[in-house]
Design an enzyme around this catalytic site. Structure first.
Site, PDB file in Angstrom:
ATOM      1  N   SER A   8       0.855  -1.194   0.000  1.00 58.45           N
ATOM      2  CA  SER A   8       0.000   0.000   0.000  1.00 58.45           C
ATOM      3  C   SER A   8       0.882   1.232   0.000  1.00 58.45           C
ATOM      4  O   SER A   8       1.901   1.273   0.690  1.00 58.45           O
ATOM      5  CB  SER A   8      -0.904  -0.002   1.241  1.00 58.45           C
ATOM      6  N   CYS A   9       0.506   2.230  -0.800  1.00 60.83           N
ATOM      7  CA  CYS A   9       1.226   3.507  -0.812  1.00 60.83           C
ATOM      8  C   CYS A   9       0.202   4.628  -0.662  1.00 60.83           C
ATOM      9  O   CYS A   9      -1.002   4.399  -0.781  1.00 60.83           O
ATOM     10  CB  CYS A   9       2.034   3.673  -2.094  1.00 60.83           C
ATOM     11  N   PRO A  10       0.647   5.860  -0.386  1.00 61.75           N
ATOM     12  CA  PRO A  10      -0.305   6.947  -0.122  1.00 61.75           C
ATOM     13  C   PRO A  10      -1.312   7.207  -1.238  1.00 61.75           C
ATOM     14  O   PRO A  10      -2.475   7.457  -0.971  1.00 61.75           O
ATOM     15  CB  PRO A  10       0.614   8.156   0.097  1.00 61.75           C
ATOM     16  N   GLY A  12      -1.981   5.002  -3.721  1.00 63.23           N
ATOM     17  CA  GLY A  12      -2.613   3.753  -4.137  1.00 63.23           C
ATOM     18  C   GLY A  12      -2.583   3.549  -5.634  1.00 63.23           C
ATOM     19  O   GLY A  12      -3.420   2.838  -6.190  1.00 63.23           O
ATOM     20  N   THR A  16       2.103   0.910  -4.936  1.00 69.06           N
ATOM     21  CA  THR A  16       1.362  -0.253  -4.446  1.00 69.06           C
ATOM     22  C   THR A  16       1.567  -1.452  -5.356  1.00 69.06           C
ATOM     23  O   THR A  16       1.888  -2.559  -4.901  1.00 69.06           O
ATOM     24  CB  THR A  16      -0.136   0.079  -4.352  1.00 69.06           C
TER      25      THR A  16
END
Length: 455
Positions: A8-10, A12, A16
């Site tokens: 998951s990344c900020p 998305g 991700t």
């Protein structure tokens, strides 16, 4: 041997899925089996089942946002950032393979090297959780406002009830929710579900008292730790414990947040925002160019990492009111340059790149034009000394030119694809020149400094 993972990344969007792909490729190469759940902008995909968890030796969480670990109680967990997985997925798999059975009871296994330098913990991770939930509201609001302008003209808001004005108003509504959502999910990252109510209340007050984005950030952190304090120090008789989550925590934490926002946090944050807005408005000429250079350098420095996200989050706050923003324009054009500059270099100096790199360069044209800076990461990871300074130079040029030309934009994302919408960008021609100039600068510098392939 089987593992499960979550990425998951900020935003998305890019990190991700790049992290998931890196883990899957590394596992295949090492002879392991892995199932990766991606928690992106469209929600969770490839969701882990109870059967997957029962068969897995360990869990790898490669995330820059808060991930619910309640499913993994009793399992060893390897934690890292999404970028760590992209750069060195094998290392995470080795740690997962070597974890001892004795470590299983509710312990989290942290990566060995460079742990103290990793930014995904604490304040940064809480902030990025808030940002990741906020961004869809920003993007939806910005694009709907742009469509409203395109269909109803620049004064669309003066024609209530029209189709264009309805889209415009809907976009404004999405923007209005942006700041409360930021506060709510920063607090959620700290205190889980009980943090949502006071965080959203604090963010809503911030959106309406002038303290804005920065006030919501402070409110989110304050709300989260207030909830933790209430859970720790407020004790009720056993028969009344059920009232804590539905009555005591939301009422008490919201009341405290309201008092803090009105009497302590709100006024200084409002004064700071007013001063910052006045300063930005006064920028012109050389001063504007300097700001554009700084924003450009930040966007290219870590390509989607904390420095990049700091510049982007700051810029989105400037379009929250639906007004055109020179800062957002500079940030977007600077963020488009790194993948485009690399793509150009793979054409200019194609003998310095492998066949795989040249193919990846073709994809970077689309990524760059779509304002997905992360497309530059594989090239930067393979040759950081040459690639990162080259793309930073081009982004700085693009950001500076955008500010000097006075270009503004009313949307926070979309890249070149939103530029054709009427009234989205002012000074469109010069803005495109800034993008081309930055791309050419990065492409030429990288082509010169890139080390030739060994024969």
């Amino acid at each position: 041997m089987k593992f499960v993972a979550i990425t998951s990344c900020p935003t998305g969007i890019a990190h991700t899925y790049m992290a998931a792909e890196a883990l899957q490729m590394a596992a295949q190469e090492m002879g392991y089996e892995i199932k990766v759940e991606t928690q992106g902008s469209v929600g969770a995909e490839n969701v882990l089942t109870d059967e997957d968890l029962a068969q897995a030796k360990a869990v790898i969480i490669a995330a820059d946002t808060s991930v619910d670990k309640s499913r993994f109680t009793g399992m060893p967990i390897i934690e890292a950032s999404a970028k760590d997985a992209i750069k060195d997925a094998k290392s995470l798999l080795i740690q997962a393979a070597n974890v001892q059975e004795s470590s299983i009871p509710k312990e989290t296994v942290k990566p060995d090297k460079g742990e103290e330098k990793r930014p995904q913990k604490g304040v940064y991770k809480h902030l990025m959780t808030g940002v990741s939930f906020m961004i869809p509201f920003v993007v939806a609001g910005g694009l709907l406002i742009a469509l409203g302008f395109a269909l109803g003209g620049i004064y669309v808001y003066k024609v209530p009830g029209s189709f264009g004005e309805t889209l415009f108003s809907t976009g404004k509504a999405a923007f209005a929710l942006m700041i409360p959502i930021l506060g709510a999910y920063i607090s959620y990252s700290i205190a889980d579900r009980p943090g949502l109510v006071p965080g959203m209340v604090g963010g809503y007050i911030a959106a309406n008292n002038g303290s804005g984005f920065l006030g919501a950030m402070v409110a989110g952190f304050a709300a989260g730790y207030i909830v933790l304090g209430i859970k720790k120090y407020v004790r009720l008789p056993k028969s009344l414990q059920g009232l804590m989550p539905i009555l005591v925590i939301p009422v008490l934490s919201s009341a405290i947040m309201g008092l803090l926002m009105v009497y302590i946090i709100g006024k200084p944050m409002t004064l700071f925002n007013t001063a910052l807005s006045s300063w930005l408005t006064s920028l012109s000429g050389t001063n504007a160019a300097v700001l554009g250079i700084i924003l450009g350098l930040m966007m290219a420095f870590d390509m989607g990492g904390p420095v990049n996200k700091a510049a982007y989050t700051f810029a989105t706050a400037t379009v929250a009111s639906g007004n055109p923003s020179a800062i957002m324009a500079a940030v977007m054009v600077a963020g488009m340059v790194p993948p485009l500059g690399i793509a150009l270099s793979t054409i200019i100096a194609k003998k310095k790149y492998t066949l795989e790199e040249r193919e990846a360069g073709k994809a970077n044209w689309l990524l760059g034009l779509s304002f997905i800076t992360e497309g530059a990461i594989p090239f930067a990871a393979a040759d950081p000394i040459r690639v990162i300074p080259s793309i930073m130079a081009g982004s700085a040029v693009a950001g500076a030119l955008s500010m000097v030309f006075g270009s503004t934009i009313v949307v926070p994302h979309g890249g070149i694809w939103v530029l054709a919408i009427p009234h989205v960008v002012t000074n469109l021609g010069p803005y495109i020149i800034a993008l081309i100039a930055g791309t050419v600068v990065s492409g030429l510098i990288l082509s010169v400094v890139k080390k030739p392939l060994e024969k």
